[in-house]
Design a protein around this motif. Structure first.
Motif, PDB file in Angstrom:
ATOM      1  N   GLU A   1      31.111  36.502  43.942  1.00 56.08           N
ATOM      2  CA  GLU A   1      31.746  36.335  42.485  1.00 56.08           C
ATOM      3  C   GLU A   1      32.197  37.960  42.219  1.00 56.08           C
TER       4      GLU A   1
ATOM      5  N   TRP B   1      35.143  39.193  43.945  1.00 48.40           N
ATOM      6  CA  TRP B   1      36.286  38.828  43.428  1.00 48.40           C
ATOM      7  C   TRP B   1      36.784  39.323  42.202  1.00 48.40           C
ATOM      8  N   ARG B   2      35.643  39.384  41.213  1.00 49.23           N
ATOM      9  CA  ARG B   2      36.022  40.114  39.929  1.00 49.23           C
ATOM     10  C   ARG B   2      36.444  41.421  40.223  1.00 49.23           C
TER      11      ARG B   2
ATOM     12  N   HIS C   1      43.392  44.911  40.168  1.00 53.45           N
ATOM     13  CA  HIS C   1      44.884  44.500  40.305  1.00 53.45           C
ATOM     14  C   HIS C   1      45.191  44.961  38.744  1.00 53.45           C
ATOM     15  N   GLU C   2      44.444  44.157  37.743  1.00 55.09           N
ATOM     16  CA  GLU C   2      44.624  44.464  36.292  1.00 55.09           C
ATOM     17  C   GLU C   2      44.804  45.890  35.959  1.00 55.09           C
ATOM     18  N   GLU C   3      44.013  46.756  36.091  1.00 53.86           N
ATOM     19  CA  GLU C   3      43.661  47.778  35.655  1.00 53.86           C
ATOM     20  C   GLU C   3      44.703  49.070  36.377  1.00 53.86           C
TER      21      GLU C   3
ATOM     22  N   ARG D   1      46.766  45.514  44.591  1.00 50.12           N
ATOM     23  CA  ARG D   1      46.265  44.308  45.138  1.00 50.12           C
ATOM     24  C   ARG D   1      45.094  44.508  45.819  1.00 50.12           C
TER      25      ARG D   1
ATOM     26  N   ARG E   1      40.515  32.120  47.260  1.00 49.40           N
ATOM     27  CA  ARG E   1      39.927  33.253  46.512  1.00 49.40           C
ATOM     28  C   ARG E   1      39.437  34.482  47.618  1.00 49.40           C
TER      29      ARG E   1
ATOM     30  N   ALA F   1      38.273  42.716  42.691  1.00 48.61           N
ATOM     31  CA  ALA F   1      39.608  42.827  43.069  1.00 48.61           C
ATOM     32  C   ALA F   1      40.528  42.474  41.844  1.00 48.61           C
ATOM     33  N   GLU F   2      40.057  41.307  40.846  1.00 46.26           N
ATOM     34  CA  GLU F   2      40.704  41.240  39.672  1.00 46.26           C
ATOM     35  C   GLU F   2      41.016  42.571  39.058  1.00 46.26           C
ATOM     36  N   LYS F   3      40.010  43.166  38.688  1.00 45.90           N
ATOM     37  CA  LYS F   3      39.856  44.320  37.803  1.00 45.90           C
ATOM     38  C   LYS F   3      40.928  45.365  38.186  1.00 45.90           C
TER      39      LYS F   3
END
Ligand SMILES: [Zn+2]
Length: 291
Positions: free
Chosen positions: A60, A63-64, A70-72, A76, A119, A66-68
């Motif tokens: 988890e 994965w988080r 991409h967002e910030e 990717r 994921r 990786a998301e962060k």
């Protein structure tokens, strides 16, 4: 000369920690021209996970992150998940080899499920410790590795293998072991490859080369698939222990600026090899950021 237009710039193996440089390291990567990362999981809690829940938390966190990223930062990051093979050494001592193996296999199955749920993109790192272990632990390690290969076959994804440096014979044995489990050699990546393996000697196994300057020059003309990686560790206690995350884009830029080297070769590690091993291409938006 700048990097070829539309070329993604990909580090095929790195780690990030929520307690380390994290997003700032990815900002350096991005500033140097990087666009995509393969983000391998690691133990974040300072101890080897001794329950399936602890592995779930670990995946988890990856994965988080990786998301962060991409967002910030607009980079990717593709999660690569598995229980680390070396976890088996400590887990065997604490839980006994049989229980440790059972936990490890359940964690591999969990990682496989994350792949099927899109994921994660591969199982990794799987394989063997790069140092000698007792016969008892070695037996458990082999059993776990077989399970990892089967789990990758069942989830239809590559494995990213951690082990000591391999000779041509070692690669042949690795390819055979993959095949035995029903996995094509092209789905078996030898991460942290530190010297060039002649294309005829890789037995179909895919080297992910450490992006040292000389090594990159040596392998650049080789037909794919092969990758470039830093194995960046993001460990504040070990600064400079490995290549910095900005290394792959810096090498790519140096190649693009040297007319003798052929910038077009960069499509091999960054696009064509990803497509052959993973079955999809890293994409850029028309503005040049990662999709
Ligand atoms: Zn690694």
């Amino acid at each position: 000369m700048p990097l070829p237009r539309g070329l993604p710039v990909v580090d095929h193996h790195c780690h990030l920690s929520p307690n380390g440089d994290g997003v700032r390291a990815v900002e350096r990567f991005r500033a140097a021209g990087g666009t995509h990362l393969f983000l391998a999981t690691q133990n974040y809690e300072g101890t080897v996970p001794l329950s399936l829940e602890a592995y779930g938390r670990q995946f988890e966190t990856t994965w988080r992150l990786a998301e962060k990223v991409h967002e910030e930062v607009g980079v990717r990051a593709f999660p690569v998940l598995a229980p680390y093979p070396i976890d088996l050494v400590e887990a065997s001592a604490k839980l006994g080899p049989a229980t440790a193996l059972e936990l490890h296999c359940s964690a591999l199955d969990l990682a496989g499920r994350w792949v099927r749920e899109k994921r994660a993109v591969a199982l990794g790192e799987v394989g063997r410790p790069h140092f000698p272990v007792s016969d008892k632990v070695a037996a458990v390690v082999e059993e776990a590795f077989r399970h990892a290969l089967q789990a990758a076959r069942d989830s239809d994804c590559p494995v990213v293998v951690h082990c000591s440096d391999l000779t041509a014979d070692g690669l042949l044995a690795l390819a055979a072991q993959g095949r035995e489990a029903g996995l094509r050699p092209e789905r078996v990546v030898k991460h942290y490859s530190r010297s060039r393996v002649a294309p005829g000697s890789v037995a179909g196994v895919v080297p992910s080369y450490l992006a040292r300057r000389e090594l990159v020059r040596e392998v650049l003309k080789d037909p794919g698939p092969w990758f470039l990686e830093t194995d960046y560790l993001d460990d504040p206690k070990r600064p400079g222990a490995v290549l910095d995350l900005a290394t792959v884009p810096r090498r790519a830029t140096a190649i693009a600026e040297d007319p003798a080297q052929g910038a077009d070769r960069l499509w091999v590690p960054f696009v064509e090899s990803v497509e052959r091993v993973y079955g999809w291409r890293p994409e850029l938006s028309p503005e040049g950021s990662a999709e």
